[in-house]
Design an enzyme around this catalytic site. Structure first.
Site, PDB file in Angstrom:
ATOM      1  N   ASP A 126       5.689   8.122   8.636  1.00 30.12           N
ATOM      2  CA  ASP A 126       5.100   7.306   7.566  1.00 30.12           C
ATOM      3  C   ASP A 126       5.958   6.056   7.443  1.00 30.12           C
ATOM      4  OD1 ASP A 126       3.527   6.570   5.297  1.00 30.12           O
ATOM      5  OD2 ASP A 126       5.091   7.334   3.971  1.00 30.12           O
ATOM      6  N   SER A 127       5.465   5.098   6.672  1.00 30.79           N
ATOM      7  CA  SER A 127       6.257   3.898   6.423  1.00 30.79           C
ATOM      8  C   SER A 127       7.473   4.214   5.550  1.00 30.79           C
ATOM      9  CB  SER A 127       5.399   2.852   5.717  1.00 30.79           C
ATOM     10  OG  SER A 127       4.926   3.387   4.496  1.00 30.79           O
TER      11      SER A 127
ATOM     12  N   TYR B  42       3.903  -0.886   4.685  1.00 27.02           N
ATOM     13  CA  TYR B  42       3.040  -1.283   5.804  1.00 27.02           C
ATOM     14  C   TYR B  42       1.711  -1.859   5.280  1.00 27.02           C
ATOM     15  CZ  TYR B  42       5.618   1.410   9.466  1.00 27.02           C
ATOM     16  OH  TYR B  42       6.543   1.894  10.361  1.00 27.02           O
ATOM     17  N   GLY B  43       1.320  -1.363   4.119  1.00 29.90           N
ATOM     18  CA  GLY B  43      -0.055  -1.590   3.655  1.00 29.90           C
ATOM     19  C   GLY B  43      -0.413  -3.005   3.275  1.00 29.90           C
TER      20      GLY B  43
ATOM     21  N   CYS C  38       0.387   8.730   7.135  1.00 24.35           N
ATOM     22  CA  CYS C  38       0.353   7.381   6.568  1.00 24.35           C
ATOM     23  C   CYS C  38      -1.088   6.902   6.628  1.00 24.35           C
ATOM     24  CB  CYS C  38       1.257   6.471   7.394  1.00 24.35           C
ATOM     25  SG  CYS C  38       1.187   4.750   6.882  1.00 24.35           S
TER      26      CYS C  38
ATOM     27  N   THR D 196      -2.220   4.000   6.039  1.00 26.30           N
ATOM     28  CA  THR D 196      -2.331   2.667   6.627  1.00 26.30           C
ATOM     29  C   THR D 196      -2.380   2.747   8.156  1.00 26.30           C
ATOM     30  OG1 THR D 196      -1.129   1.812   4.731  1.00 26.30           O
ATOM     31  CG2 THR D 196      -1.262   0.381   6.658  1.00 26.30           C
TER      32      THR D 196
ATOM     33  N   GLU E 247       8.263   4.556  -4.098  1.00 23.97           N
ATOM     34  CA  GLU E 247       9.508   4.319  -3.355  1.00 23.97           C
ATOM     35  C   GLU E 247      10.688   4.116  -4.316  1.00 23.97           C
ATOM     36  OE1 GLU E 247      10.252   4.282   0.050  1.00 23.97           O
ATOM     37  OE2 GLU E 247       8.218   4.935   0.529  1.00 23.97           O
TER      38      GLU E 247
ATOM     39  N   CYS F 220      -3.698   7.195   0.501  1.00 27.37           N
ATOM     40  CA  CYS F 220      -2.369   6.749   0.930  1.00 27.37           C
ATOM     41  C   CYS F 220      -1.473   7.941   0.624  1.00 27.37           C
ATOM     42  CB  CYS F 220      -1.957   5.521   0.126  1.00 27.37           C
ATOM     43  SG  CYS F 220      -0.193   5.131   0.226  1.00 27.37           S
ATOM     44  N   THR F 221      -0.637   8.304   1.560  1.00 32.60           N
ATOM     45  CA  THR F 221       0.142   9.538   1.369  1.00 32.60           C
ATOM     46  C   THR F 221       1.213   9.418   0.286  1.00 32.60           C
ATOM     47  OG1 THR F 221       1.500   8.847   3.227  1.00 32.60           O
ATOM     48  CG2 THR F 221      -0.238  10.485   3.665  1.00 32.60           C
ATOM     49  N   HIS F 222       1.445   8.203  -0.191  1.00 28.63           N
ATOM     50  CA  HIS F 222       2.343   8.069  -1.341  1.00 28.63           C
ATOM     51  C   HIS F 222       1.666   8.592  -2.616  1.00 28.63           C
ATOM     52  CE1 HIS F 222       4.774   5.467   1.223  1.00 28.63           C
ATOM     53  NE2 HIS F 222       5.675   5.343   0.262  1.00 28.63           N
TER      54      HIS F 222
HETATM   55  N1  DGL Z   1       2.137   6.033   2.855  1.00 29.69           N
HETATM   56  C1  DGL Z   1       1.462   4.895   3.332  1.00 29.69           C
HETATM   57  C2  DGL Z   1      -0.008   5.044   3.436  1.00 29.69           C
HETATM   58  O1  DGL Z   1      -0.414   6.179   3.416  1.00 29.69           O
HETATM   59  C3  DGL Z   1       2.045   3.615   3.339  1.00 29.69           C
HETATM   60  C4  DGL Z   1       2.077   2.750   2.189  1.00 29.69           C
HETATM   61  C5  DGL Z   1       2.667   1.440   2.616  1.00 29.69           C
HETATM   62  O2  DGL Z   1       3.603   1.442   3.381  1.00 29.69           O
HETATM   63  O3  DGL Z   1       2.162   0.413   2.148  1.00 29.69           O
HETATM   64  O4  DGL Z   1      -0.753   4.114   3.522  1.00 29.69           O
END
Ligand code: DGL
Length: 273
Positions: free
Chosen positions: A12-13, A44-45, A75, A77, A153, A187-189
């Site tokens: 993941d990012s 990353y997004g 992730c 993204t 984060e 988004c996995t966050h």
């Molecule tokens: N966890 C990420 C996702 O699922 C990344 C979020 C990011 O880096 O912007 O998109």
């Protein structure tokens, strides 16, 4: 019986992918996991597809150095904006889009689905396509929620955190106004914020945990291909990050219920690739 004791590579990012690891530990306890969180380059997004593709290719190359049997983009993204890179690996690979769309289509009663994702994910239209392929008449309302990535984060994940509650409320209002009965945490966050999102959305809305659905799908692939590890094996995890931040370890403690400091190593991603 066929067996494959190589590890599974998950990336993941940042720390969002830990929501996939959490589910994998529960559903696939015999599997070894190598996790890479690109904490030095998160988010990353908000980046272009080209940049996300470059980062994803580098992350995958790093995981391949461990001879992983499967590559898992935990992730949203990468799963959507760099899907071509993810699906061109020699090993079986998956992202979160397909498994989450399938779960949402199964869960919705009014065929009205909301998607929360990063800007890159929403702009890719990938969830809309996956849902349309399964349920063409579905109405989909997608909202990009970039600030939520930074809040996670920063470890602002407490259910009563005022700032995070306000941000979630503002982001999901259009989805709630659309009448969606199901929301994909695309988004996995975001599964990390599920208690806050559920509180604001109300009990009538089903949240789809992309990490959980992805872990289920990984299990299906391993079973189908006869690539599971020995059932008696106790799965291990190793974590690599491109910037060693205390938040990564702190959020991991909340999510995984353990202190991973000893299992977490810094890797200079530019030297590996
Ligand atoms: N966890 C990420 C996702 O699922 C990344 C979020 C990011 O880096 O912007 O998109």
């Amino acid at each position: 019986m066929l067996m494959d004791n190589r590890p599974i590579g998950v990336f993941d990012s940042g720390l969002g992918g830990l929501s996939t690891v959490r589910a994998m530990k529960k559903l696939l306890p015999g599997e070894d996991i190598i996790y890479f969180g690109d904490t030095g380059r998160v988010p990353y997004g908000t980046r272009s597809n080209e940049t996300v593709e470059t980062y994803a290719a580098q992350d995958i190359k790093f995981l391949q150095s461990f001879s992983c049997k499967m590559i898992v983009a935990a992730c949203g993204t990468v799963s959507t904006a760099a899907a071509n890179v993810l699906h061109s690996t020699k090993e079986p690979s998956t992202g979160i889009a397909k498994p989450s769309a399938k779960a949402a289509v199964n869960a919705t009663k009014n065929k009205n689905i909301g998607v929360m994702g990063t800007s890159a994910t929403v702009n890719s239209g990938a969830f809309d396509k996956e849902i349309a392929a399964l349920l063409p008449e579905a109405k989909v309302t997608s909202v990009s929620c970039p600030l939520l990535v930074s809040l996670v984060e920063s470890n602002w994940i407490d259910i009563d955190d005022e700032v995070t509650n306000a941000a979630v409320k503002r982001y999901i209002t259009p989805i709630l106004n659309s009448g969606a009965d199901t929301i994909i945490l695309g988004c996995t966050h975001f599964p990390i914020l599920a208690p806050i999102i559920q509180k604001i959305a109300g009990d009538g809305v089903t949240l789809i945990d992309s990490g959980l659905e992805e872990a289920r799908y990984v299990g299906e692939v391993l079973r189908e291909k006869g690539m599971q590890n020995d059932a008696a094996h106790h799965g291990t995890q190793r974590f690599f990050v491109s910037d060693k931040t205390q938040n990564f370890v702190d959020v991991a403690r909340v999510l995984l219920g353990e202190d991973i400091s000893d299992k977490c190593e810094f890797v200079d991603i530019f030297k590996v690739i």
